[in-house]
Write a protein that holds these residues in place. Sequence first.
Motif, PDB file in Angstrom:
ATOM      1  N   ILE A  75      57.054  23.755  44.886  1.00  0.00           N
ATOM      2  CA  ILE A  75      55.652  22.719  44.803  1.00  0.00           C
ATOM      3  C   ILE A  75      56.172  21.536  45.724  1.00  0.00           C
ATOM      4  O   ILE A  75      57.289  21.062  45.549  1.00  0.00           O
ATOM      5  N   ALA A  76      55.227  21.257  46.443  1.00  0.00           N
ATOM      6  CA  ALA A  76      55.367  20.224  47.522  1.00  0.00           C
ATOM      7  C   ALA A  76      55.492  18.879  46.696  1.00  0.00           C
ATOM      8  O   ALA A  76      54.697  18.637  45.667  1.00  0.00           O
ATOM      9  N   MET A  77      56.305  17.868  47.182  1.00  0.00           N
ATOM     10  CA  MET A  77      56.501  16.653  46.359  1.00  0.00           C
ATOM     11  C   MET A  77      55.771  15.575  47.163  1.00  0.00           C
ATOM     12  O   MET A  77      55.958  15.748  48.450  1.00  0.00           O
ATOM     13  N   THR A  78      55.043  14.719  46.309  1.00  0.00           N
ATOM     14  CA  THR A  78      54.284  13.717  47.213  1.00  0.00           C
ATOM     15  C   THR A  78      55.093  12.491  47.645  1.00  0.00           C
ATOM     16  O   THR A  78      56.137  12.254  46.990  1.00  0.00           O
ATOM     17  N   GLY A  79      54.752  11.663  48.556  1.00  0.00           N
ATOM     18  CA  GLY A  79      55.521  10.463  49.074  1.00  0.00           C
ATOM     19  C   GLY A  79      55.109   9.355  48.226  1.00  0.00           C
ATOM     20  O   GLY A  79      53.854   9.540  47.490  1.00  0.00           O
ATOM     21  N   GLY A  80      56.099   8.300  47.934  1.00  0.00           N
ATOM     22  CA  GLY A  80      55.980   7.136  47.232  1.00  0.00           C
ATOM     23  C   GLY A  80      54.966   5.954  48.061  1.00  0.00           C
ATOM     24  O   GLY A  80      55.090   6.158  49.324  1.00  0.00           O
ATOM     25  N   ILE A  81      54.395   5.175  47.389  1.00  0.00           N
ATOM     26  CA  ILE A  81      54.043   3.858  47.843  1.00  0.00           C
ATOM     27  C   ILE A  81      54.797   2.954  47.847  1.00  0.00           C
ATOM     28  O   ILE A  81      56.056   3.002  47.414  1.00  0.00           O
ATOM     29  N   PRO A  82      54.600   1.730  48.514  1.00  0.00           N
ATOM     30  CA  PRO A  82      55.731   0.558  48.654  1.00  0.00           C
ATOM     31  C   PRO A  82      56.440   0.077  47.444  1.00  0.00           C
ATOM     32  O   PRO A  82      57.482  -0.010  47.260  1.00  0.00           O
ATOM     33  N   THR A  83      55.573  -0.007  46.348  1.00  0.00           N
ATOM     34  CA  THR A  83      55.818  -0.285  45.109  1.00  0.00           C
ATOM     35  C   THR A  83      57.077   0.520  44.503  1.00  0.00           C
ATOM     36  O   THR A  83      57.974   0.129  44.031  1.00  0.00           O
ATOM     37  N   HIS A  84      56.663   2.083  44.542  1.00  0.00           N
ATOM     38  CA  HIS A  84      57.479   2.979  44.108  1.00  0.00           C
ATOM     39  C   HIS A  84      58.740   2.727  44.595  1.00  0.00           C
ATOM     40  O   HIS A  84      59.935   2.813  44.148  1.00  0.00           O
ATOM     41  N   ASN A  85      58.975   2.603  46.090  1.00  0.00           N
ATOM     42  CA  ASN A  85      60.167   2.524  46.754  1.00  0.00           C
ATOM     43  C   ASN A  85      60.730   1.243  46.407  1.00  0.00           C
ATOM     44  O   ASN A  85      62.201   1.201  46.848  1.00  0.00           O
ATOM     45  N   ARG A  86      60.188   0.082  46.388  1.00  0.00           N
ATOM     46  CA  ARG A  86      60.900  -1.122  45.990  1.00  0.00           C
ATOM     47  C   ARG A  86      61.666  -0.864  44.810  1.00  0.00           C
ATOM     48  O   ARG A  86      62.552  -1.498  44.691  1.00  0.00           O
ATOM     49  N   ILE A  87      60.914  -0.509  43.788  1.00  0.00           N
ATOM     50  CA  ILE A  87      61.464  -0.208  42.424  1.00  0.00           C
ATOM     51  C   ILE A  87      62.925   0.480  42.649  1.00  0.00           C
ATOM     52  O   ILE A  87      63.785   0.170  42.005  1.00  0.00           O
ATOM     53  N   ILE A  88      62.746   1.566  43.253  1.00  0.00           N
ATOM     54  CA  ILE A  88      63.893   2.487  43.493  1.00  0.00           C
ATOM     55  C   ILE A  88      64.967   1.774  44.235  1.00  0.00           C
ATOM     56  O   ILE A  88      66.328   1.693  43.739  1.00  0.00           O
ATOM     57  N   SER A  89      64.804   1.139  45.386  1.00  0.00           N
ATOM     58  CA  SER A  89      65.859   0.338  45.983  1.00  0.00           C
ATOM     59  C   SER A  89      66.335  -0.748  45.313  1.00  0.00           C
ATOM     60  O   SER A  89      67.663  -0.809  45.081  1.00  0.00           O
ATOM     61  N   ASN A  90      65.665  -1.478  44.347  1.00  0.00           N
ATOM     62  CA  ASN A  90      66.012  -2.644  43.531  1.00  0.00           C
ATOM     63  C   ASN A  90      66.933  -2.044  42.583  1.00  0.00           C
ATOM     64  O   ASN A  90      67.807  -2.509  42.181  1.00  0.00           O
ATOM     65  N   LEU A  91      66.617  -0.966  41.605  1.00  0.00           N
ATOM     66  CA  LEU A  91      67.606  -0.370  40.980  1.00  0.00           C
ATOM     67  C   LEU A  91      68.794   0.388  41.461  1.00  0.00           C
ATOM     68  O   LEU A  91      69.852   0.140  40.867  1.00  0.00           O
ATOM     69  N   LEU A  92      68.693   0.880  42.588  1.00  0.00           N
ATOM     70  CA  LEU A  92      69.852   1.433  43.371  1.00  0.00           C
ATOM     71  C   LEU A  92      70.790   0.352  43.520  1.00  0.00           C
ATOM     72  O   LEU A  92      71.933   0.301  43.190  1.00  0.00           O
ATOM     73  N   VAL A  93      70.686  -0.776  43.931  1.00  0.00           N
ATOM     74  CA  VAL A  93      71.274  -1.874  44.271  1.00  0.00           C
ATOM     75  C   VAL A  93      71.966  -2.425  42.852  1.00  0.00           C
ATOM     76  O   VAL A  93      73.128  -2.641  42.966  1.00  0.00           O
ATOM     77  N   ALA A  94      71.055  -2.534  41.966  1.00  0.00           N
ATOM     78  CA  ALA A  94      71.679  -3.024  40.764  1.00  0.00           C
ATOM     79  C   ALA A  94      72.845  -2.072  40.233  1.00  0.00           C
ATOM     80  O   ALA A  94      74.029  -2.361  39.769  1.00  0.00           O
ATOM     81  N   LEU A  95      72.491  -0.734  40.398  1.00  0.00           N
ATOM     82  CA  LEU A  95      73.409   0.450  39.915  1.00  0.00           C
ATOM     83  C   LEU A  95      74.736   0.645  40.740  1.00  0.00           C
ATOM     84  O   LEU A  95      75.720   0.535  40.302  1.00  0.00           O
ATOM     85  N   TYR A  96      74.469   0.210  42.029  1.00  0.00           N
ATOM     86  CA  TYR A  96      75.474   0.443  42.833  1.00  0.00           C
ATOM     87  C   TYR A  96      76.267  -0.599  42.649  1.00  0.00           C
ATOM     88  O   TYR A  96      77.625  -0.682  42.668  1.00  0.00           O
ATOM     89  N   THR A  97      75.943  -2.026  42.556  1.00  0.00           N
ATOM     90  CA  THR A  97      76.802  -3.102  42.394  1.00  0.00           C
ATOM     91  C   THR A  97      77.462  -3.041  41.062  1.00  0.00           C
ATOM     92  O   THR A  97      78.662  -3.274  41.020  1.00  0.00           O
TER      93      THR A  97
END
Length: 187
Positions: free
Chosen positions: A32-54
């Motif tokens: 099954i092909a996965m769809t791309g995300g919108i900027p809001t989706h990517n921003r939330i992922i980036s923000n959570l990544l930074v919080a978890l990584y830190t």
Amino acid sequence: MTALTGKYTLSQYFEREIQSQTRHEYLDGKIIAMTGGIPTHNRIISNLLVALYTGLKNQPYAVFVTDQRLWIPERQIATYPDIMVVSEPLTYQEGRKDTLINPVLIAEVLSAATASYDREEKFAAYRTIATFQEYLLISQEKCYIEHFQKEGDCWVFTAYEFDRIIHLNSLRVEVEIADIYNKVIFS
């Protein structure tokens, strides 16, 4: 999500996926092909990544985002969680060096197209993984996060809104909701 027609073996899936320019999930013979995300989706992922990584900086965990594949053997599923925290040392699917099997925490950013799948079938599949302890379902439509945490044989649900702190007990980390939604504008 769009499925390729036919039934494929796991080997055929890996061969196709290595050559593919886009990501696909493997669901017990279906690709099954996965769809791309919108900027809001990517921003939330980036923000959570930074919080978890830190928060996990000096702890024995690795944090991965959307391009890291997870294998769920009991359900014959290969998938790409939005965020995945894995204990080190990493544990790989047998015979692979690109597919992990030992997540502790998984987070999915919900979209209208995937919300019910992420809440139901995908969560049921994730729960078959012995190391899996916490699941975050993050809305991109409003400030709202569903947190499922394993306690013994049960999963405990907590809903978070606005300026609260999520306690990720399995990782001994706290994440502020305001950090996850930093610079996110809801329409």
